[in-house]
Design an enzyme around this catalytic site. Structure first.
Site, PDB file in Angstrom:
ATOM      1  N   ASP A 155     -14.001   1.498  -3.350  1.00  0.00           N
ATOM      2  CA  ASP A 155     -12.656   0.974  -3.565  1.00  0.00           C
ATOM      3  C   ASP A 155     -12.744  -0.377  -4.281  1.00  0.00           C
ATOM      4  OD1 ASP A 155      -9.747   0.259  -2.877  1.00  0.00           O
ATOM      5  OD2 ASP A 155      -9.988   2.143  -1.789  1.00  0.00           O
ATOM      6  N   HIS A 188      -6.354  -3.443  -1.552  1.00  0.00           N
ATOM      7  CA  HIS A 188      -6.372  -2.004  -1.276  1.00  0.00           C
ATOM      8  C   HIS A 188      -7.595  -1.592  -0.463  1.00  0.00           C
ATOM      9  CE1 HIS A 188      -6.716   2.347  -2.295  1.00  0.00           C
ATOM     10  NE2 HIS A 188      -5.391   2.293  -2.323  1.00  0.00           N
ATOM     11  N   ASN A 279      -0.999  10.347  -5.532  1.00  0.00           N
ATOM     12  CA  ASN A 279       0.395   9.981  -5.262  1.00  0.00           C
ATOM     13  C   ASN A 279       1.301  10.406  -6.408  1.00  0.00           C
ATOM     14  OD1 ASN A 279      -0.591   8.788  -2.964  1.00  0.00           O
ATOM     15  ND2 ASN A 279      -0.264   6.693  -3.632  1.00  0.00           N
ATOM     16  N   SER A 349      -3.839   7.188  -0.178  1.00  0.00           N
ATOM     17  CA  SER A 349      -4.946   6.245   0.037  1.00  0.00           C
ATOM     18  C   SER A 349      -5.069   5.881   1.507  1.00  0.00           C
ATOM     19  CB  SER A 349      -4.715   4.960  -0.765  1.00  0.00           C
ATOM     20  OG  SER A 349      -4.912   5.159  -2.132  1.00  0.00           O
TER      21      SER A 349
END
Length: 447
Positions: A155, A188, A279, A349
């Site tokens: 990430d 994130h 998404n 996520s």
């Protein structure tokens, strides 16, 4: 952690060699007349990777990255020399290094209820409360806590000094800082990490598997974008360092043969790879024929996760498709974020790390030591999932921590048969790779 034999030559992680090659450009800033590509050698026609480097040099290119576990490289090649490289009989194929990144528009909120007036003082952090997702999947009522299991969070990095997190180590494969700088400057990655393994320390939030060893594998830049080569490098590092679980809350628009080969090899070596479905939205829970999933969630050797709301409906933002494996909570999830704070965020996520955390609980329950038979763990996750939507959008169903760790298969551990099956599977996949290489060679002869 074992020392990697990987040689960073430029681009990705270029800060490590700044003293040798001058001031590096960022991972995505190249001259307009060059292209960043994967270069795959033809089997048996080159004497090691040094010959491949020479081929790249011969067309005016620069090799950026080689890997410990994969027999291909990443290079920056002038557009004028690209076709010459493709036509060379010693090159199996050349593939664009496409972009990947955080799925959709990730917009976290910072509720005052969660955040202390002084984030740097851990004593001021709010009392611990699990997110609704942890409670809904039953992770708050199980004995395993993920102890001894290594999880790679591929990430934007993880904040290493967060009061609710313990980071075991990591690596940076972006151009934003040197290889040892895996700090999250986006938020994130830290949010994802907290869902998997926020500490059970009476502060802030708690993760599904609070005692896992979290590894910050920074494959996305500080703005949340990246390239497949960075993701491949992260998978490579996890393989070299025996990281059992590889969690990827990211995705790209295009498929990649290079990334697919990395995933297949990691899977064959016993690692379990998990990925957010994307998404990109859906037309309802029955709309799987109109697939909207991103890559690599669609890869068969990746556990793909969609997201649901607290009222047990499919999240409107969640991608769907026939490759979906499991459903998990994804909307308004409280977790850790940068600056020693907590945030509420939504997305697949957030759903993916719930499944990663449960996989860690099962891995511990099976008493696996390092990468091993990943398929039994995947089968347990699917076989114990709870039907919620009753449609294709949930795959096998909602991940169920209590049922997964209570399944009798979760206490069997590695058996001789597991090892035989894993070995045969690895051999078969190697044969398939060789056949694929052969047909690529044939295609090159007649192109």
């Amino acid at each position: 952690m074992k020392c990697s034999r990987r040689r960073v030559l430029g681009g990705i992680g270029a800060g490590a060699v700044a003293g040798l090659v001058g001031t590096p450009a960022s991972a995505t800033e190249f001259e307009p007349d060059t292209e960043r590509v994967f270069v795959h050698p033809e089997t048996g026609l080159l004497d090691g990777l040094s010959d491949l480097f020479d081929l790249v040099d011969a067309v005016g290119g620069t090799t950026l990255l080689e890997f410990d576990n994969f027999e291909f490289v990443v290079a920056e090649v002038p557009s004028a020399g690209l076709e010459e490289l493709r036509r060379d009989d010693r090159v199996a194929f050349v593939e664009d290094d496409d972009e990947t990144g955080i799925p959709g528009d990730w917009s976290p909120s910072l509720p005052d209820l969660l955040n202390p007036p002084d984030g740097s003082d851990c004593a001021t952090h709010p009392d611990q409360r699990p997110s609704w997702g942890v409670e809904r999947i039953g992770a708050d009522g199980v004995d395993p806590n993920g102890a001894g299991v290594d999880v790679g969070i591929l990430d934007t990095g993880i904040q290493s000094g967060h009061c609710s997190l313990s980071v075991a180590g990591g690596r940076n494969f972006t151009g934003d800082g040197p290889p040892g700088d895996y700090e999250d400057r986006h938020g994130h990655g830290t949010h994802v990490a907290g869902i998997v393994g926020a500490l059970d320390n009476d502060r802030g939030v708690v993760g599904v598997a609070p005692d896992v060893n979290l590894h910050a594998v920074k494959v996305l830049n500080d703005d949340g974008s990246g390239r497949y080569s960075q993701l491949v490098a992260g998978i490579d590092w996890c393989m070299s360092n025996d990281i059992e679980l590889i969690s990827m809350s990211l995705g790209g628009e295009s498929e990649s043969s290079s990334l697919a080969r990395a995933i297949d090899k990691a899977h064959s070596a016993g690692h379990l790879l998990l990925c957010a479905a994307g998404n990109e939205g859906n037309d309802g829970p029955d709309s799987c024929d109109a697939a909207t999933m991103t890559y690599p969630a669609t890869h068969e050797n990746v556990v793909a996760v969609t997201a649901m709301n607290e009222d047990e409906t499919l999240a409107s933002y969640s991608s769907v498709g026939s490759a979906v494996d499991l459903l998990a909570p994804g909307t308004e999830i409280n977790s850790t974020t940068v600056d020693n704070r907590y945030a509420q965020a939504s997305g697949t996520s957030m759903a993916c790390p719930f499944v990663t955390g449960v996989a860690a609980l099962v891995w511990e329950r099976r008493d696996e030591n390092g990468p091993g038979p990943n398929d039994p763990v995947r089968e347990i996750l699917g076989g114990t999932a709870e039907t919620v939507l009753g449609t294709c959008a949930e795959g096998d169903g909602l991940v169920n921590a209590r049922a997964a760790v209570g399944d009798e298969r979760a206490t069997e551990g590695t058996t001789w048969n597991d090892g035989v099956v894993a070995g045969l599977r690895s051999l078969l996949e190697r044969v398939v790779d060789l056949i694929a290489d052969f047909f690529e060679w044939l295609r090159g002869l007649f192109s």
